[in-house]
Design a protein around this motif. Structure first.
Motif, PDB file in Angstrom:
ATOM      1  N   ALA A  50       0.932  -1.178   0.030  1.00 51.91           N
ATOM      2  CA  ALA A  50      -0.054  -0.066  -0.013  1.00 51.91           C
ATOM      3  C   ALA A  50       0.917   1.243  -0.034  1.00 51.91           C
ATOM      4  O   ALA A  50       2.082   1.128   0.151  1.00 51.91           O
ATOM      5  CB  ALA A  50      -0.978   0.085   1.282  1.00 51.91           C
TER       6      ALA A  50
ATOM      7  N   THR B 135      -1.419   7.994   1.515  1.00 50.37           N
ATOM      8  CA  THR B 135      -2.216   9.149   0.700  1.00 50.37           C
ATOM      9  C   THR B 135      -1.669  10.619   1.498  1.00 50.37           C
ATOM     10  O   THR B 135      -2.447  11.541   1.034  1.00 50.37           O
ATOM     11  CB  THR B 135      -3.540   8.782   0.814  1.00 50.37           C
ATOM     12  OG1 THR B 135      -4.146   8.896   2.132  1.00 50.37           O
ATOM     13  CG2 THR B 135      -4.083   7.611   0.318  1.00 50.37           C
TER      14      THR B 135
ATOM     15  N   THR C 214      -3.553   7.466   6.503  1.00 53.44           N
ATOM     16  CA  THR C 214      -4.624   6.781   5.505  1.00 53.44           C
ATOM     17  C   THR C 214      -3.682   6.204   4.295  1.00 53.44           C
ATOM     18  O   THR C 214      -2.859   6.870   3.837  1.00 53.44           O
ATOM     19  CB  THR C 214      -5.404   7.814   4.806  1.00 53.44           C
ATOM     20  OG1 THR C 214      -6.329   8.398   5.966  1.00 53.44           O
ATOM     21  CG2 THR C 214      -6.514   7.019   3.980  1.00 53.44           C
ATOM     22  N   VAL C 215      -3.754   4.994   3.902  1.00 53.61           N
ATOM     23  CA  VAL C 215      -3.036   4.313   2.886  1.00 53.61           C
ATOM     24  C   VAL C 215      -4.298   3.755   1.891  1.00 53.61           C
ATOM     25  O   VAL C 215      -5.479   3.546   2.111  1.00 53.61           O
ATOM     26  CB  VAL C 215      -2.440   3.140   3.464  1.00 53.61           C
ATOM     27  CG1 VAL C 215      -1.242   3.658   4.446  1.00 53.61           C
ATOM     28  CG2 VAL C 215      -3.167   2.239   4.001  1.00 53.61           C
ATOM     29  N   ARG C 216      -3.817   3.346   0.516  1.00 48.67           N
ATOM     30  CA  ARG C 216      -4.655   2.921  -0.392  1.00 48.67           C
ATOM     31  C   ARG C 216      -3.815   1.706  -1.027  1.00 48.67           C
ATOM     32  O   ARG C 216      -2.596   1.890  -1.049  1.00 48.67           O
ATOM     33  CB  ARG C 216      -5.097   3.985  -1.303  1.00 48.67           C
ATOM     34  CG  ARG C 216      -4.169   4.565  -2.265  1.00 48.67           C
ATOM     35  CD  ARG C 216      -4.290   5.359  -3.336  1.00 48.67           C
ATOM     36  NE  ARG C 216      -3.508   6.014  -4.182  1.00 48.67           N
ATOM     37  CZ  ARG C 216      -3.065   7.437  -4.036  1.00 48.67           C
ATOM     38  NH1 ARG C 216      -4.000   8.255  -3.030  1.00 48.67           N
ATOM     39  NH2 ARG C 216      -2.023   8.000  -4.408  1.00 48.67           N
ATOM     40  N   TRP C 217      -4.540   0.847  -1.521  1.00 50.58           N
ATOM     41  CA  TRP C 217      -4.017  -0.200  -2.292  1.00 50.58           C
ATOM     42  C   TRP C 217      -4.988  -0.811  -3.357  1.00 50.58           C
ATOM     43  O   TRP C 217      -6.076  -0.354  -3.154  1.00 50.58           O
ATOM     44  CB  TRP C 217      -3.385  -1.493  -1.136  1.00 50.58           C
ATOM     45  CG  TRP C 217      -4.623  -2.189  -0.643  1.00 50.58           C
ATOM     46  CD1 TRP C 217      -5.130  -3.409  -1.053  1.00 50.58           C
ATOM     47  CD2 TRP C 217      -5.294  -1.713   0.601  1.00 50.58           C
ATOM     48  NE1 TRP C 217      -6.328  -3.631  -0.083  1.00 50.58           N
ATOM     49  CE2 TRP C 217      -6.216  -2.616   0.879  1.00 50.58           C
ATOM     50  CE3 TRP C 217      -5.213  -0.713   1.380  1.00 50.58           C
ATOM     51  CZ2 TRP C 217      -7.139  -2.686   1.850  1.00 50.58           C
ATOM     52  CZ3 TRP C 217      -6.086  -0.400   2.679  1.00 50.58           C
ATOM     53  CH2 TRP C 217      -7.105  -1.494   2.622  1.00 50.58           C
ATOM     54  N   THR C 218      -4.521  -1.583  -4.206  1.00 45.97           N
ATOM     55  CA  THR C 218      -5.345  -1.999  -5.234  1.00 45.97           C
ATOM     56  C   THR C 218      -5.063  -3.809  -5.132  1.00 45.97           C
ATOM     57  O   THR C 218      -4.309  -4.493  -5.051  1.00 45.97           O
ATOM     58  CB  THR C 218      -5.013  -2.073  -6.549  1.00 45.97           C
ATOM     59  OG1 THR C 218      -4.721  -0.551  -6.726  1.00 45.97           O
ATOM     60  CG2 THR C 218      -5.696  -2.371  -7.766  1.00 45.97           C
TER      61      THR C 218
ATOM     62  N   SER D  99      -9.673  -3.954  -7.786  1.00 44.15           N
ATOM     63  CA  SER D  99     -10.539  -2.958  -6.868  1.00 44.15           C
ATOM     64  C   SER D  99      -9.357  -2.026  -5.862  1.00 44.15           C
ATOM     65  O   SER D  99      -8.654  -2.490  -5.437  1.00 44.15           O
ATOM     66  CB  SER D  99     -11.491  -3.520  -6.040  1.00 44.15           C
ATOM     67  OG  SER D  99     -10.883  -4.757  -5.193  1.00 44.15           O
ATOM     68  N   ALA D 100      -9.996  -0.760  -6.068  1.00 50.01           N
ATOM     69  CA  ALA D 100      -9.105  -0.096  -5.044  1.00 50.01           C
ATOM     70  C   ALA D 100      -9.565  -0.211  -3.791  1.00 50.01           C
ATOM     71  O   ALA D 100     -10.978   0.001  -3.463  1.00 50.01           O
ATOM     72  CB  ALA D 100      -9.124   1.432  -5.534  1.00 50.01           C
ATOM     73  N   HIS D 101      -8.683   0.147  -2.634  1.00 47.80           N
ATOM     74  CA  HIS D 101      -9.306   0.080  -1.140  1.00 47.80           C
ATOM     75  C   HIS D 101      -8.278   1.397  -0.443  1.00 47.80           C
ATOM     76  O   HIS D 101      -7.216   1.588  -0.890  1.00 47.80           O
ATOM     77  CB  HIS D 101      -9.033  -0.986  -0.506  1.00 47.80           C
ATOM     78  CG  HIS D 101      -9.945  -2.329  -1.271  1.00 47.80           C
ATOM     79  ND1 HIS D 101     -11.046  -2.629  -0.801  1.00 47.80           N
ATOM     80  CD2 HIS D 101      -9.385  -2.969  -1.881  1.00 47.80           C
ATOM     81  CE1 HIS D 101     -11.532  -3.562  -1.493  1.00 47.80           C
ATOM     82  NE2 HIS D 101     -10.494  -4.025  -2.321  1.00 47.80           N
ATOM     83  N   THR D 102      -9.013   1.988   0.665  1.00 45.05           N
ATOM     84  CA  THR D 102      -8.403   2.654   1.652  1.00 45.05           C
ATOM     85  C   THR D 102      -8.734   2.237   3.016  1.00 45.05           C
ATOM     86  O   THR D 102      -9.621   1.477   3.117  1.00 45.05           O
ATOM     87  CB  THR D 102      -8.513   4.105   1.294  1.00 45.05           C
ATOM     88  OG1 THR D 102     -10.089   4.062   1.574  1.00 45.05           O
ATOM     89  CG2 THR D 102      -8.633   4.673  -0.010  1.00 45.05           C
TER      90      THR D 102
ATOM     91  N   THR E  76       3.929  11.297   1.888  1.00 43.64           N
ATOM     92  CA  THR E  76       2.947  10.890   0.596  1.00 43.64           C
ATOM     93  C   THR E  76       3.661  10.135  -0.388  1.00 43.64           C
ATOM     94  O   THR E  76       4.536  10.572  -1.068  1.00 43.64           O
ATOM     95  CB  THR E  76       2.060  12.117   0.359  1.00 43.64           C
ATOM     96  OG1 THR E  76       1.655  12.890   1.043  1.00 43.64           O
ATOM     97  CG2 THR E  76       1.105  11.746  -0.940  1.00 43.64           C
TER      98      THR E  76
END
Length: 200
Positions: free
Chosen positions: A72, A75, A96-100, A105-108, A119
């Motif tokens: 991840a 952000t 806060t982090v995001r990953w695919t 599908s994208a997630h946070t 960042t």
């Protein structure tokens, strides 16, 4: 000299298992109770401890199977995150982090990072099947240690419970035996005193 003396008839730890004129039915019952209690306490304790340890190990294994690690990226700058105030990660911050996912599908979610992370910095996070960020699963070594500790705790507790139940049964049997002895003495005592020349 013929016959068996009282001391010899009741001598040794196995006198209840031998035929002798002083052995009563309650003595035989007590002998079987003692044997059953020790058997259950030893074998039952081992089996209960083993089952408890296996259950703990299975629980940890299921949790490990339900989680997977994904890369991840942050952000936001970690310096703006919320400090972690408890646990082993004090000194880190929530960011806060995001990953695919593998399906695209994208997630946070929220994860812990060092305060100097910026960042776009990448880190590995653990997620469950629903895509939530979770804490890392218990390692195999820690799981084994917990399973052994649980087994070591449950085994003597189960054995003690079995021994306690046996002690209660033996106590009731002893009270019954004393009652029988008292009743027999009320019948035989006067005869014995008459034969020995005693008075009422």
């Amino acid at each position: 000299m013929t016959g068996t003396s009282p001391a010899r008839a009741t001598g040794g730890p196995f006198w209840r298992w031998r035929r002798n004129p002083l052995r009563r039915h309650s003595d035989v019952v007590e002998a079987w109770i003692v044997l059953a209690v020790w058997t259950v306490a030893l074998l039952g304790g081992l089996l209960a401890g083993g089952a408890a340890g296996a259950a703990v190990d299975h629980t940890f294994a299921e949790r490990r199977a339900a989680l997977h690690m994904v890369p991840a990226e942050l952000t936001e700058n970690a310096v703006n995150g919320t400090p972690v105030v408890a646990g082993y990660d004090v000194g880190k911050v929530w960011v806060t982090v995001r990953w695919t996912d593998a399906d695209g599908s994208a997630h946070t979610g929220m994860a812990k990072a060092v305060p100097t992370a910026t960042t776009g910095s990448r880190l590995q996070v653990w997620v469950d099947h629903s895509g939530r960020v979770v804490g890392p699963p218990t390692s195999r070594g820690e799981a084994d240690l917990d399973a052994v500790a649980t087994a070591a705790l449950v085994a003597p507790l189960a054995g003690t419970a079995a021994w306690g139940a046996g002690w209660i049964l033996r106590s009731r049997l002893m009270r019954r035996r004393l009652t029988e002895w008292d009743a027999e003495w009320r019948q035989i005592g006067p005869q014995w005193r008459n034969l020995s020349g005693g008075k009422g």
